[in-house]
Design an enzyme around this catalytic site. Structure first.
Site, PDB file in Angstrom:
ATOM      1  CB  VAL A   1      -0.984  -0.089   1.265  1.00 23.45           C
ATOM      2  CG1 VAL A   1      -1.679   1.259   1.187  1.00 23.45           C
ATOM      3  CG2 VAL A   1      -1.845  -1.190   0.997  1.00 23.45           C
TER       4      VAL A   1
ATOM      5  CD  GLU B   1      -1.241 -12.451   2.644  1.00 27.88           C
ATOM      6  OE1 GLU B   1       0.302 -12.657   3.089  1.00 27.88           O
ATOM      7  OE2 GLU B   1      -1.404 -11.164   2.451  1.00 27.88           O
TER       8      GLU B   1
ATOM      9  N   GLY C   1     -10.520  -1.547  -0.014  1.00 33.71           N
ATOM     10  CA  GLY C   1      -9.666  -0.664  -0.662  1.00 33.71           C
ATOM     11  C   GLY C   1     -10.109   0.384  -1.974  1.00 33.71           C
TER      12      GLY C   1
ATOM     13  CB  ILE D   1     -15.664   0.241  -2.378  1.00 34.77           C
ATOM     14  CG1 ILE D   1     -15.544  -0.783  -3.425  1.00 34.77           C
ATOM     15  CG2 ILE D   1     -17.169   0.889  -2.481  1.00 34.77           C
ATOM     16  CD1 ILE D   1     -16.275  -2.184  -2.858  1.00 34.77           C
TER      17      ILE D   1
ATOM     18  CB  VAL E   1     -13.576  -1.173   4.958  1.00 34.40           C
ATOM     19  CG1 VAL E   1     -14.497  -2.168   4.483  1.00 34.40           C
ATOM     20  CG2 VAL E   1     -13.455  -1.214   6.450  1.00 34.40           C
TER      21      VAL E   1
ATOM     22  N   GLY F   1      -0.332 -15.451  -6.318  1.00 34.54           N
ATOM     23  CA  GLY F   1      -0.264 -14.272  -5.527  1.00 34.54           C
ATOM     24  C   GLY F   1      -1.737 -13.658  -5.050  1.00 34.54           C
TER      25      GLY F   1
ATOM     26  N   GLY G   1      -5.214  -4.249  -3.269  1.00 35.55           N
ATOM     27  CA  GLY G   1      -4.215  -4.049  -4.323  1.00 35.55           C
ATOM     28  C   GLY G   1      -3.554  -2.742  -4.285  1.00 35.55           C
TER      29      GLY G   1
ATOM     30  CE  LYS H   1      -7.298  -5.671   6.153  1.00 30.84           C
ATOM     31  NZ  LYS H   1      -6.989  -5.824   4.950  1.00 30.84           N
TER      32      LYS H   1
ATOM     33  CE  LYS I   1     -10.699  -6.336   4.330  1.00 35.21           C
ATOM     34  NZ  LYS I   1     -10.639  -6.917   3.067  1.00 35.21           N
TER      35      LYS I   1
HETATM   36  N1  LIG Z   1      -2.240  -4.993   0.717  1.00 37.35           N
HETATM   37  C1  LIG Z   1      -3.458  -4.587   0.296  1.00 37.35           C
HETATM   38  O1  LIG Z   1      -4.171  -4.600  -0.852  1.00 37.35           O
HETATM   39  C2  LIG Z   1      -4.299  -3.881   1.560  1.00 37.35           C
HETATM   40  C3  LIG Z   1      -5.545  -3.338   1.233  1.00 37.35           C
HETATM   41  C4  LIG Z   1      -6.284  -2.697   2.306  1.00 37.35           C
HETATM   42  C5  LIG Z   1      -5.679  -2.233   3.311  1.00 37.35           C
HETATM   43  N2  LIG Z   1      -4.261  -2.986   3.572  1.00 37.35           N
HETATM   44  C6  LIG Z   1      -3.839  -2.778   4.980  1.00 37.35           C
HETATM   45  O2  LIG Z   1      -2.660  -1.630   4.832  1.00 37.35           O
HETATM   46  C7  LIG Z   1      -1.725  -1.899   5.535  1.00 37.35           C
HETATM   47  C8  LIG Z   1      -0.240  -2.298   4.837  1.00 37.35           C
HETATM   48  O3  LIG Z   1      -0.327  -3.518   4.190  1.00 37.35           O
HETATM   49  P1  LIG Z   1       0.390  -4.001   2.947  1.00 37.35           P
HETATM   50  O4  LIG Z   1      -0.001  -4.984   2.384  1.00 37.35           O
HETATM   51  O5  LIG Z   1       0.966  -2.732   2.316  1.00 37.35           O
HETATM   52  O6  LIG Z   1       1.803  -4.586   3.871  1.00 37.35           O
HETATM   53  P2  LIG Z   1       3.066  -4.921   3.619  1.00 37.35           P
HETATM   54  O7  LIG Z   1       3.274  -4.930   2.154  1.00 37.35           O
HETATM   55  O8  LIG Z   1       3.751  -6.034   4.554  1.00 37.35           O
HETATM   56  O9  LIG Z   1       3.929  -3.395   3.988  1.00 37.35           O
HETATM   57  C9  LIG Z   1       4.231  -3.474   5.187  1.00 37.35           C
HETATM   58  C10 LIG Z   1       5.567  -2.416   5.257  1.00 37.35           C
HETATM   59  O10 LIG Z   1       5.813  -1.863   6.513  1.00 37.35           O
HETATM   60  C11 LIG Z   1       6.938  -1.976   6.865  1.00 37.35           C
HETATM   61  N3  LIG Z   1       7.055  -1.987   8.453  1.00 37.35           N
HETATM   62  C12 LIG Z   1       7.070  -3.145   9.278  1.00 37.35           C
HETATM   63  N4  LIG Z   1       7.312  -2.639  10.526  1.00 37.35           N
HETATM   64  C13 LIG Z   1       7.713  -1.518  10.516  1.00 37.35           C
HETATM   65  C14 LIG Z   1       8.248  -0.488  11.560  1.00 37.35           C
HETATM   66  N5  LIG Z   1       8.565  -0.847  12.866  1.00 37.35           N
HETATM   67  N6  LIG Z   1       8.703   0.690  11.096  1.00 37.35           N
HETATM   68  C15 LIG Z   1       8.398   0.918   9.679  1.00 37.35           C
HETATM   69  N7  LIG Z   1       8.124   0.115   8.714  1.00 37.35           N
HETATM   70  C16 LIG Z   1       7.715  -0.993   9.104  1.00 37.35           C
HETATM   71  C17 LIG Z   1       7.511  -3.303   6.291  1.00 37.35           C
HETATM   72  O11 LIG Z   1       8.675  -3.288   6.066  1.00 37.35           O
HETATM   73  P3  LIG Z   1       9.790  -4.626   5.648  1.00 37.35           P
HETATM   74  O12 LIG Z   1       8.985  -5.154   4.448  1.00 37.35           O
HETATM   75  O13 LIG Z   1      10.921  -3.868   5.241  1.00 37.35           O
HETATM   76  O14 LIG Z   1       9.634  -5.337   6.774  1.00 37.35           O
HETATM   77  C18 LIG Z   1       6.653  -3.395   4.994  1.00 37.35           C
HETATM   78  O15 LIG Z   1       7.463  -2.400   3.968  1.00 37.35           O
HETATM   79  C19 LIG Z   1      -2.169  -3.274   6.446  1.00 37.35           C
HETATM   80  O16 LIG Z   1      -2.810  -2.655   7.679  1.00 37.35           O
HETATM   81  C20 LIG Z   1      -3.416  -3.867   5.578  1.00 37.35           C
HETATM   82  O17 LIG Z   1      -4.170  -4.567   6.296  1.00 37.35           O
HETATM   83  C21 LIG Z   1      -3.658  -3.507   2.689  1.00 37.35           C
END
Ligand SMILES: NC(=O)c1ccc[n+]([C@@H]2O[C@H](COP(=O)([O-])OP(=O)(O)OC[C@H]3O[C@@H](n4cnc5c(N)ncnc54)[C@H](OP(=O)(O)O)[C@@H]3O)[C@@H](O)[C@H]2O)c1
Length: 434
Positions: A14, A191, A135, A137, A133, A188, A303, A106, A206
């Site tokens: 994100v 998970e 993303g 919408i 929630v 992908g 996404g 969330k 959500k």
């Molecule tokens: N993915 C989606 O499509 C999506 C959609 C809606 C909501 N969300 C929400 O968005 C949030 C992020 O999701 P994501 O999919 O982007 O997760 P992600 O790809 O795992 O990204 C999280 C990032 O945070 C970094 N991080 C972890 N601990 C940290 C710390 N202490 N200090 C600084 N950076 C730190 C991680 O670094 P490293 O990788 O270097 O460890 C990683 O780059 C979550 O709350 C998720 O529920 C995601």
């Protein structure tokens, strides 16, 4: 143009999508706002490996989030780390430093949203959470602004793209849950540990947030009856189709005279309902209001780019408030008058049910099952059996007329002790009110 300064903590999926949009769409964003958003600092554990688009200008990089939340030049902190530990510390520290916060988290909001909102209001800052929630919408804006004049009576959603992808693939291909899940992991879409998705926990977070927004009630994940999709098999789709239905993981929040019934569970829904046409990784939310009747919202559930749009739009809204002054706010998580929509157990709901059995074939099976239903005062509606040669593992279905979930659970518990069953019966509600 005076700028508003941003910090992004967490440059993963994100965070990366957010950076791309801030860079590629910078001119449009500045024109829409009438001022520029300036990215001041990005923070990530592996920040040296993260690319920050050159067009965003000189941007400080750090691995230390504490530096970021106390940085006097930062106006808005975007928490895009995820989880419920460090993310909670980051948001609380940002609020304590009177920074506005944008988050996509969330899980954290479902658990601590009400307290965080109280703290944000006391500090006079904004907490924006559109990306948390569905993303793609803008459902928070809909519930908090678009239809806030209505009195919501029901909200149904398909809020988890992974499970919707799996269910629609089982439906299309006739492949088993296990093989579709393995393929989703390879592509992908799921998970490596799929628990949060396939067991319904992600959707539950959500729904907790959306139900709080829709009904102004304090709702925690434990208020929501949750069941995942692991037991759904191709044969269930064959029978559902025969009944003019399909199967989706439905997140439901419904007002009844007794209170609010909340559930995340696979359910049969009529093939004619608009929710049945939600395919693959898409999400949808269907809301019924006492005055405005039905409205429906559809889009990508997740996404980097769809979620990034939600984050950037929140950054813009909060930046606008910082520049033009913040209106008074009421927490979206619980209005002053609590209790009107108190969550009640799902066992009190009345529905028609689909009961699917797998049995070792022998005489007297239907009579035994019908006897238990009669004992529990449940009226049998239909018995369906599609042709099948496997006499040692024969599937068939009984549908029952609307009855209480409590009675169905008691009947299923009794049936589960019968020695001709290959596995306990699968009971799914049949939703008609969509
Ligand atoms: N993915 C989606 O499509 C999506 C959609 C809606 C909501 N969300 C929400 O968005 C949030 C992020 O999701 P994501 O999919 O982007 O997760 P992600 O790809 O795992 O990204 C999280 C990032 O945070 C970094 N991080 C972890 N601990 C940290 C710390 N202490 N200090 C600084 N950076 C730190 C991680 O670094 P490293 O990788 O270097 O460890 C990683 O780059 C979550 O709350 C998720 O529920 C995601």
């Amino acid at each position: 143009m005076q700028e508003v300064n941003l910090a992004i903590i967490g440059v993963g999926n994100v965070g990366g999508g957010t950076l791309t949009i801030l860079a590629e769409n910078a001119e449009q964003i500045a024109l829409k706002l009438g001022f520029r958003l300036k990215l001041e600092v990005v923070c990530d554990l592996l920040v040296a490996e993260k690319t920050v688009p050159a067009s965003l200008g000189p941007v400080r990089k750090t691995t230390q989030w504490r530096e970021v939340v106390s940085d006097p030049y930062v106006h808005i902190v975007a928490e895009l780390v995820g989880g419920t530990t460090v993310a909670l510390e980051i948001i609380e520290a940002a609020i304590a430093n009177r920074k506005s916060v944008v988050t996509a988290n969330k899980e954290l909001l479902a658990l601590h949203g009400a307290e965080l909102w109280d703290k944000a209001i006391a500090a006079g800052i904004n907490l924006a959470m559109e990306a948390s929630v569905a993303g793609g919408i803008p459902i928070h804006a809909v519930l908090r602004e678009g239809i806030s004049g209505d009195r919501i009576t029901a909200l149904y959603g398909i809020l988890n793209g992974t499970t919707n992808y799996i269910l629609t693939e089982i439906e299309k291909s006739g492949a088993s849950f296990e093989s579709v899940l393995a393929e989703a992991q390879r592509l992908g879409y799921a998970e490596a540990d799929p628990t949060a998705d396939v067991d319904g926990y992600d959707a539950r977070s959500k729904l907790a947030i959306l139900a709080a927004l829709a009904f102004g009630e304090k709702i925690t994940p434990s208020d929501i009856f949750t069941e995942g999709i692991r037991r759904i098999s191709p044969v269930d789709f064959q029978y559902a189709h025969r009944l003019g239905h399909t199967i989706r993981l439905i997140c439901a929040a419904r007002q009844t005279h007794e209170g609010l019934v909340l559930s995340v569970r696979p359910a049969l829904i009529p093939q004619t309902t608009i929710l049945a046409s939600v395919q693959g990784a898409y999400n949808a939310v269907w809301v019924r209001g006492a005055y405005g009747a039905d409205t429906f919202y559809y889009g990508r559930g997740a996404g980097p780019h769809p979620t990034g749009v939600a984050v950037v739009s929140d950054l813009m809204r909060v930046a606008r408030e910082i520049r033009r002054g913040s209106p008074d706010r009421v927490s979206p998580f619980a209005h002053e008058r609590l209790g009107e929509y108190k969550p009640i157990p799902v066992t009190l709901q009345t529905r028609a049910y689909y009961l699917r059995f797998r049995v070792q074939d022998r005489p007297g099976i239907i009579a035994a099952l019908a006897g238990i239903l009669a004992e529990k005062h449940i009226s049998l509606e239909a018995v369906l059996q599609l042709p099948c040669d496997a006499k040692h593992d024969l599937p068939f279905v009984i549908t029952v007329e609307p009855t209480s979930e409590q009675a169905v659970r008691e009947a299923v518990a009794r049936m589960s002790t019968l020695d001709f069953l290959v596995e306990p019966p699968l009971a799914l509600p049949m939703e008609t009110a969509l």
